[in-house]
Structure formats: C-alpha cells, structure tokens
Design a protein around this motif. Structure first.
Motif, PDB file in Angstrom:
ATOM      1  N   UNK A 156       0.779  -1.383  -0.075  1.00  0.00           N
ATOM      2  CA  UNK A 156       0.250  -0.117   0.208  1.00  0.00           C
ATOM      3  C   UNK A 156       1.065   1.557  -0.157  1.00  0.00           C
ATOM      4  N   UNK A 157       1.898   1.052   0.907  1.00  0.00           N
ATOM      5  CA  UNK A 157       2.863   2.090   1.489  1.00  0.00           C
ATOM      6  C   UNK A 157       3.533   3.114  -1.047  1.00  0.00           C
ATOM      7  N   UNK A 158       3.742   1.164  -1.100  1.00  0.00           N
ATOM      8  CA  UNK A 158       4.433   2.222  -2.713  1.00  0.00           C
ATOM      9  C   UNK A 158       3.590   2.107  -3.631  1.00  0.00           C
TER      10      UNK A 158
ATOM     11  N   UNK B  72      11.766   3.191   6.003  1.00  0.00           N
ATOM     12  CA  UNK B  72      11.346   3.351   4.978  1.00  0.00           C
ATOM     13  C   UNK B  72      12.601   3.061   3.833  1.00  0.00           C
ATOM     14  N   UNK B  73      13.871   4.223   4.411  1.00  0.00           N
ATOM     15  CA  UNK B  73      14.389   3.232   3.353  1.00  0.00           C
ATOM     16  C   UNK B  73      15.100   1.828   2.962  1.00  0.00           C
ATOM     17  N   UNK B  74      15.604   1.612   3.725  1.00  0.00           N
ATOM     18  CA  UNK B  74      14.773  -0.072   3.792  1.00  0.00           C
ATOM     19  C   UNK B  74      14.149  -1.187   2.506  1.00  0.00           C
ATOM     20  N   UNK B  75      13.294  -0.245   2.995  1.00  0.00           N
ATOM     21  CA  UNK B  75      11.865  -0.943   2.352  1.00  0.00           C
ATOM     22  C   UNK B  75      11.698   0.040   1.217  1.00  0.00           C
ATOM     23  N   UNK B  76      12.305   0.573   0.752  1.00  0.00           N
ATOM     24  CA  UNK B  76      12.230   1.679   0.107  1.00  0.00           C
ATOM     25  C   UNK B  76      10.869   2.241  -0.320  1.00  0.00           C
ATOM     26  N   UNK B  77      10.398   2.627   0.647  1.00  0.00           N
ATOM     27  CA  UNK B  77       9.125   3.405   0.657  1.00  0.00           C
ATOM     28  C   UNK B  77       8.644   4.713   0.412  1.00  0.00           C
ATOM     29  N   UNK B  78       7.590   5.325   0.925  1.00  0.00           N
ATOM     30  CA  UNK B  78       8.133   6.684   1.356  1.00  0.00           C
ATOM     31  C   UNK B  78       6.735   7.555   1.681  1.00  0.00           C
TER      32      UNK B  78
END
Length: 328
Positions: free
Chosen positions: A150-152, A177-183
């Motif tokens: 959902x975040x992506x 957020x950095x490690x998962x690539x989400x904003x």
C-alpha cells in the motif's frame, strides 16, 4: 592513675567521638532529606510516564520522602534530560526515559546543551519493551506485506506518528522507509501517548511505538497490529508477526527504559538508588504490571547502562549519519 593510662583513655574518648562522624559520612550521603522528583521528558500516558508512576510510590516508601513525577516534554526528550543534567548532583532529581533517545541525541543534535555520558549518571535499566508497528483501521493492511504494498502504491499518503523529532521510533521509521524503499511522512508529537492517540483518531495513520503505551489500543481494536520487534510474538497479540518473521530490519529495536540522575552524583547515592530500583523491579506486582503491557523488567547495575549507552551512541549514530537524518 598513670600518665600512660590517662593517654590511652583520652585516645579512646577521641575515637568514640569521631567514630559516629565517620560512620555517618556514607549514610548521610545516601540519605534523602527532601522530596525526590522523577522527570519524564515526554507527555503523560506514554511508556516512560506509566513506568515512573508505577515506581514512584515504591521508591517513596524506600527513601522515606515523597516522590513526584514531573512531565517535561519537548525536543525528543532533551528538555527533560537537560533539566536533570543541570540539577544538584545529590540523587534527588531523576530521569526516567527511553535511553535509546539519549543514544541518538549526540549524533542528531550538534548543539546539544548537555553531554549524555558526562552530565547524566546511570542508575539502572528498568525494562525492555518491544515496538509495535500498528495502523489506523482505515488503512487497508493487516500485515507487513500489505502495508508495504500500500505504501509503495500510495507514496507520501501514510503519516507515521512519533514521539518527537529524533526519538528512537522516529529514527526507526526513517530507517525502515529507507530499507524498504517506501515513502511515508513522519509526524512528531509530544510523546508516545499523544502519537498513539493521533493514529487512533486518524490524524496520522501509522505508528511504531513501545508496546506498553500502544498495546491497549491494539487489543481493543482502535489500532491494527502489523508487526512487533523482539525475539518472539507478544502473548497479547499471538497472530501478529515479528519483524524477523516478516524479514524487516531493526528487529531488535524497542524501548529500553532506564533511570538516571545528575552527573557527579556521589557513587554511594547512585548505589543506594540502584539497590532500591532493583528491589522494586523484583516485586511481583511490578513485574506483572509490566508484563501485562508487553514489557519485561531488566534489573542490573549502573555500569550495564553506561556500557549500553556507549555501544548504542555509536551504532545509532552510524544509522543517523548513513541516512543523513536531520532535525529540521
């Protein structure tokens, strides 16, 4: 009476007069002659505040003085910590907080008004509580995979509430957020309780916070548990996976609550406080209340906390610098 006998009698008399003074020295240094205050550098209702109010009446009985809890929120705990750092060094002013925030402070705040290791004297660790990652029920996610998806698909839509800029849960959210690539956005509040309430109300949508303060909202359905840190699932949330199970980073993050006092407080005073704290943590009712809220007591020595802080100041500092996290 001979001169030798008179001299011996005089010496004995002198020793009898001096002995109480020498005996009273350490005892006097360890005594408490006025009310003690426990400064909680966050708003009421959070993990640190809950613990302080559990410990205060027990400590009051132990030292024979009133023990009051004073909330001084702001600046990720630094306002309250600075108050204790600048207090009279006699053990009458204590600081109870997530010492993870203290470990982060030197690397995050270049103009910090106190020195964590020099101006604060560890008394002892109080408890460890895992973090709970949870969301407002309106967020269409029941587990980590759904939340990440959902975040992506909706960059910038999720708002993560934290205990204040620079708090450990803030840094954890940034690192995730950095490690998962989400904003997702990070929204600071004055403590974990305020952050939890904001997510319950829908003002923010995600929270990563200590189980002690967050668990009640999850168990009563006001928040949806997504994952927990620590080595195992929480008994109160048996269906909620751990960070390790979900292959998330920072699986050992959590709230390490410690008790400290002012730097240069006499060692015997610190030792007295440590002994009383460990007795309190061994009490069945205290252990039970902390366990009910997802935590576990961590009795130990001041040296344990000193070592923990030194290690974590370095490790969390590395994360802050690698992620280029700023306070503004």
């Amino acid at each position: 009476m001979s001169l030798r006998i008179l001299k011996a009698a005089a010496a004995a008399l002198a020793l009898s007069v001096l002995a109480p003074a020498f005996a009273a020295g350490p005892a006097a240094a360890q005594s408490f002659d006025r009310p003690v205050r426990i400064v909680v550098p966050f708003a009421p209702g959070g993990t640190s505040d809950i613990l302080a109010r559990l410990i205060a009446p027990k400590l009051s009985e132990a030292v024979g003085q009133p023990v009051v809890v004073e909330n001084k929120p702001g600046a990720a705990g630094n306002i309250g910590a600075d108050t204790v750092a600048k207090a009279r060094p006699d053990g009458h002013t204590l600081l109870l907080m997530d010492i993870g925030s203290l470990a982060i402070a030197p690397s995050l705040f270049p103009d910090l008004s106190y020195n964590v290791e020099a101006d604060l004297a560890p008394v002892g660790m109080v408890m460890f509580g895992p973090y709970v990652l949870a969301v407002n029920p309106a967020v269409p996610a029941k587990n980590v995979a759904e939340l990440v998806a959902y975040a992506k698909a909706n960059p910038g839509k999720l708002a993560v509430a934290n205990s204040g800029v620079g708090a450990l849960n803030h840094i954890t959210a940034v690192a995730l957020a950095r490690d998962l690539g989400i904003d997702w956005k990070n929204v600071p509040y004055k403590g974990g309780a305020a952050a939890s309430r904001a997510v319950v109300s829908g003002e923010s949508t995600v929270i990563i916070n200590g189980a002690t303060a967050t668990l009640p909202f999850v168990t009563n359905g006001q928040l949806v548990g997504i994952a927990v840190t620590g080595d195992e699932r929480l008994a109160a949330l048996p269906t909620v996976e751990t960070f390790k199970e979900a292959k998330l980073p920072l699986s050992d993050a959590g709230t390490w609550q410690g008790l400290l006092t002012t730097g240069k407080t006499p060692p015997e005073v610190v030792a007295r406080l440590n002994a009383e704290l460990n007795k309190i943590l061994a009490m069945p009712d205290i252990k039970e209340k902390i366990a009910e809220q997802g935590g576990s007591v961590r009795p130990g020595s001041p040296e344990n906390v000193k070592t923990w802080l030194a290690t974590n100041i370095k490790s969390w500092g590395d994360i802050v610098r690698a992620a280029d996290i700023k306070t503004n």
